[in-house]
Design a protein around this motif. Structure first.
Motif, PDB file in Angstrom:
ATOM      1  N   GLY A 120       0.805  -1.207   0.000  1.00  0.00           N
ATOM      2  CA  GLY A 120       0.000   0.000   0.000  1.00  0.00           C
ATOM      3  C   GLY A 120       0.842   1.263   0.000  1.00  0.00           C
ATOM      4  N   GLN A 138       1.555   1.693  -4.974  1.00  0.00           N
ATOM      5  CA  GLN A 138       0.366   1.072  -5.547  1.00  0.00           C
ATOM      6  C   GLN A 138       0.146   1.469  -7.004  1.00  0.00           C
ATOM      7  OE1 GLN A 138      -3.272   2.083  -3.508  1.00  0.00           O
ATOM      8  NE2 GLN A 138      -4.219   0.133  -4.045  1.00  0.00           N
ATOM      9  N   GLU A 167      -3.331  -4.613   4.233  1.00  0.00           N
ATOM     10  CA  GLU A 167      -2.886  -3.237   4.091  1.00  0.00           C
ATOM     11  C   GLU A 167      -2.888  -2.502   5.414  1.00  0.00           C
ATOM     12  OE1 GLU A 167      -4.008   0.590   1.280  1.00  0.00           O
ATOM     13  OE2 GLU A 167      -4.150  -1.441   0.466  1.00  0.00           O
ATOM     14  N   SER A 226       2.085  -1.196   5.195  1.00  0.00           N
ATOM     15  CA  SER A 226       1.777  -0.131   4.257  1.00  0.00           C
ATOM     16  C   SER A 226       2.640   1.074   4.560  1.00  0.00           C
ATOM     17  CB  SER A 226       0.293   0.265   4.346  1.00  0.00           C
ATOM     18  OG  SER A 226      -0.014   1.271   3.399  1.00  0.00           O
TER      19      SER A 226
END
Length: 835
Positions: free
Chosen positions: A378, A382, A591, A595
């Motif tokens: 994430g 992305q 996530e 992340s």
């Protein structure tokens, strides 16, 4: 960099000299064009060029024939200037997976593919690679960095940068320096002593500057030893540019530039994003008032123009690459990197042989991540791939019809997530009167429009509301939960039923980034039937009073499928496993665990996944576990299962690559680029939270395997570990202080690949140093019974330390034991060298 030494001859040298001559001439012409362009610019134009005109680009200056320079995120794919699925991107495996290949040439091929993608999307500069170190496994963004080891990081990063720039696209090596955790990353002061700063954290940047000549560096948010990195004239001007000779552009991390005078004097060339930056008019005013010399501005402008010349957007300057490399098949390369990066850490041999490759017979697959794979991390890493091959997809295609069964078993998350599977959505934008001013497609329920990344015809000034609208066809019958994430007013409707009509406000203590990264809120449940389509709508009215850190629209329409009893799901998986010849369980992080934007609190797998693995392993002794995580997790069941394969975040072709490896069509090629602990309590370095704004790197030189050696602790799986489907004998090792030659034989039943790792260990040390460290590596391939030989160069730096008193690199004479090893803890041959 470790590599098999090629043959050399007079013709090759002559060709090389010709290439160098041509390159030097092109450099001269570019420099002349840069100086000519600079001489035509007035102060206002110069300072305007140094600040972003929007989220992703610098302004064009037609008066000198300069086109707009476009940048894009993307360590594993090139997103482009819009966060949209309308223009999909190839999604390669995570940087940890790429590092696990221990193959700089494969990294170079990955870079060439990304350059191809960048050129297709009109991008001139890629904001990658990330070469910060895995100082502790709690770092939330470690999936985006390569390794705990600076040498391996530098070698893989060098290959990546060379590949991208082979394609005529610039790189921006980041985050310079010390951005090794996410907690308070905007303000934290990382206190790093000179030796570890030089020998660990600066080392990958130095190697990449020396060996790949990157066209850009990104300075980090954080401070180092009391100075914000965007203003760190010592590390930027004196070390990066002075000592190392870096001649590229230096760009801030987004929103990191905070001081007009401090940044320009500290060596920052470009402040991003725009249009509001500390440069532009503010910098011109600082020059006119005498605070900043115009010559300092000229230096920064010169660096930007040099970049523009290299990527081919400055008239009169030849681009560095006029003939890009041959086209690369993105799907094929994504699949190859994935399987080459898979690390087989356990493969038990029992009565019927090893657990992997899969034996003939039935396979019981379980785990929510087997159906809905997490293929990338994430945050800014992305992208939106055109398609994703899940483990279920890959195994269904590869195994005989009827031999594979699938049940969920356990879901890693019980939290609502952006609407995805089964949803077909678009965004309708309206002004304050309710009139439609634009529309755009959505890959899922997440709206993430930053800067000018808006549907055609839409502006932030006119935009008053966005309706996420479309249909949902559920895969499962039962009660589905729906909700929202983000601040402002919402009206949520599912199947004609209004679930919520109200406002999500920001409390007085709420972090302003809650609007971006906040928790989802459930707004209601609706009973739905599998396969029956319903209309859905979420209307979001913007809170114009909320002052976001930058112009952005960020909110989510979130969903969670029917919740079944976890014990019932596990029991279902147990029954399926008991009836099968082999059980395969896919476990994963989420996530909310790994992340950008936060660090990890623990290393445990979320949800009931550990319980699932234990139960399935008890039911079927031939249980294979696939770990879909970007960085280490605890595996308390690791001794109870037959095999464990680490797949990292494997990119869009991950399921196909997994099938290749599980069936034995291909060998798992990876070796661990970072140590995997038994438990967090065993990890020597865990601190990521500052105290009074400061984070002391008190461990000094001892991170990763260096710290494990010092502590005398035993991890679950050591640095460099990884199994294949064949075996190797190490037959001979000869070495000098300049190079080592290793002869080895494939003693197993099939063709395979081995990563030969060379470690140096001081025999008797007069200074504090690690017990051993990586000094070189190389890959070899051989058929069964074949003997191969490889020569690996040993860098002089491997025998040196940073002398803090002299502020210089100092050789330590030795002697040293040189170990040729299968992994850090599996040395096969040893010899002694004295530099």
């Amino acid at each position: 960099m470790a590599a098999q030494r090629p043959p050399r001859g007079g013709t090759a040298v002559a060709d090389t000299n010709a290439v160098h001559t041509d390159a030097a001439h092109a450099d001269t012409v570019r420099e002349e064009a840069v100086e000519a362009a600079l001489a035509k610019l007035d102060l206002d134009a110069k300072t305007r060029l140094l600040g972003g005109q929007d989220m992703w680009s610098l302004p064009a200056l037609p008066e000198i024939g300069l086109a707009s320079l476009v940048m894009s995120d993307g360590p594993i794919g090139v997103r482009g200037v819009r966060w949209t699925a309308d223009d999909p991107s190839v999604a390669l495996p995570s940087p940890t997976a790429l590092a696990a290949t221990w193959d700089p040439e494969l990294a170079r091929r990955a870079g060439r593919l990304l350059a191809q993608e960048a050129r297709r999307k009109g991008v001139h500069v890629l904001l990658a690679p990330t070469v910060n170190l895995h100082r502790t496994p709690l770092g939330g963004r470690h999936f985006e960095a390569y390794s705990e080891d600076p040498y391996l990081t530098g070698a893989i990063g060098t290959g990546y940068v060379q590949g991208v720039q082979d394609g005529g696209v610039g790189t921006t090596v980041k985050h310079f320096v010390g951005n090794d955790a996410e907690t308070d990353r905007f303000t934290v002061d990382n206190e790093i002593a000179p030796r570890p700063l030089r020998e660990l954290y600066l080392a990958p940047f130095e190697a990449i500057v020396a060996n790949a000549h990157p066209w850009g560096i990104m300075t980090a948010y954080n401070q180092v030893n009391g100075v914000t990195m965007t203003e760190h004239r010592h590390l930027v001007n004196e070390v990066l540019r002075g000592e190392w000779g870096f001649d590229g552009y230096n760009v801030s991390d987004w929103m990191a530039a905070r001081s007009t005078t401090g940044d320009i004097e500290g060596g920052l060339d470009v402040a991003m994003p725009g249009p509001r930056t500390v440069y532009g008019e503010a910098l011109a005013a600082a020059v006119r008032s005498g605070e900043v010399a115009e010559a300092t501005v000229d230096t920064a402008v010169r660096n930007v123009l040099r970049l523009a010349a290299r990527v081919g957007v400055l008239d009169g300057a030849p681009a560095a690459v006029t003939e890009p490399p041959a086209a690369i098949d993105g799907d094929a390369l994504a699949r190859e990197i994935a399987r080459r990066g898979f690390v087989l850490v356990r493969n038990e041999v029992r009565d019927e042989g090893a657990a992997l490759p899969l034996r003939a017979g039935s396979v019981a697959l379980s785990g929510a991540a087997a159906r809905d794979a997490r293929v990338l991390g994430g945050g800014s890493a992305q992208v939106f791939p055109e398609h994703v091959v899940s483990p279920l997809d890959g195994l269904t295609a590869a195994l005989p019809e009827g031999s594979l069964s699938y049940v969920i078993g356990a879901d890693p998350s019980d939290e609502l997530a952006p609407a995805d599977q089964g949803f077909t959505l678009r965004a309708v934008c309206r002004d304050a009167s309710g009139a439609v001013i634009g529309e755009g497609s959505l890959p899922n329920g997440q709206v993430q429009w930053i800067g000018d990344d808006l549907p055609a015809g839409v502006t932030h000034e006119a935009l008053a509301s966005i309706e996420v609208t479309g249909t949902f066809t559920p895969r499962e019958s039962g009660e589905h939960s729906f909700g929202t994430r983000g601040l402002g007013a919402y009206a949520l409707t599912v199947g004609g039923r209004v679930l919520f009509d109200g406002v999500q406000s920001m409390g007085p203590e709420t972090d302003p980034f809650e609007a971006f990264f906040g928790s989802p809120v459930e707004r209601g449940k609706v009973a739905l039937t599998a396969g029956e389509t319903v209309e859905v709508s979420l209307r979001h009215t913007l809170d114009k009073e909320f002052a976001a850190p930058l112009p952005a629209v960020m909110f989510s329409f979130v969903h969670l499928g029917p919740r079944r009893d976890p014990d019932e799901l596990i029991a279902e998986a147990v029954a399926s496993a008991r009836a099968a010849d082999t059980a395969v369980v896919v476990v994963a992080t989420t996530e909310r665990v790994e992340s950008e934007g936060f660090d990890r609190k623990d290393l445990a797998l979320p949800g009931r996944q550990d319980d699932l693995v234990r139960a399935v392993a008890a039911a079927n002794p031939n249980t294979v576990v696939v770990v879909n995580a970007g960085s280490p997790v605890e595996m308390p069941w690791r001794e109870d299962v037959a095999a464990i394969l680490l797949s990292w975040f494997p990119g869009q072709e991950g399921g196909a690559a997994l099938a290749d490896v599980l069936t034995g069509a291909e060998e798992p090629g990876g070796r661990l680029p970072t140590t995997w602990p038994v438990a967090l309590a065993d990890v020597p370095v865990t601190e990521v939270t500052p105290t009074d704004g400061r984070l002391a790197y008190a461990e000094g030189l001892f991170i990763g395997y260096r710290a494990w050696d010092r502590a005398g602790a035993v991890p679950a799986y050591p640095f460099g570990h990884g199994l294949g489907y064949t075996t190797w004998s190490y037959d001979a090792l000869t070495a000098t202080a300049e190079s080592a030659t290793v002869r080895l034989t494939n003693t197993g039943p099939r063709t395979g690949r081995e990563v030969v790792q060379l470690y140096l260990a001081p025999v008797a040390d007069t200074v504090e140093r690690p017990a051993r460290w990586l000094a070189g590596f190389a890959s070899v391939e051989a058929a069964p019974g074949e003997t191969v030989e490889v020569t690996v160069d040993l860098p002089r730096r491997a025998f040196e330390i940073w002398n803090e008193e002299q502020a210089a690199w100092t050789p330590i004479p030795g002697p040293y034991d040189l170990l040729a090893a299968h992994s850090l803890t599996d040395p096969r041959l040893t010899t002694r060298v004295t530099p």
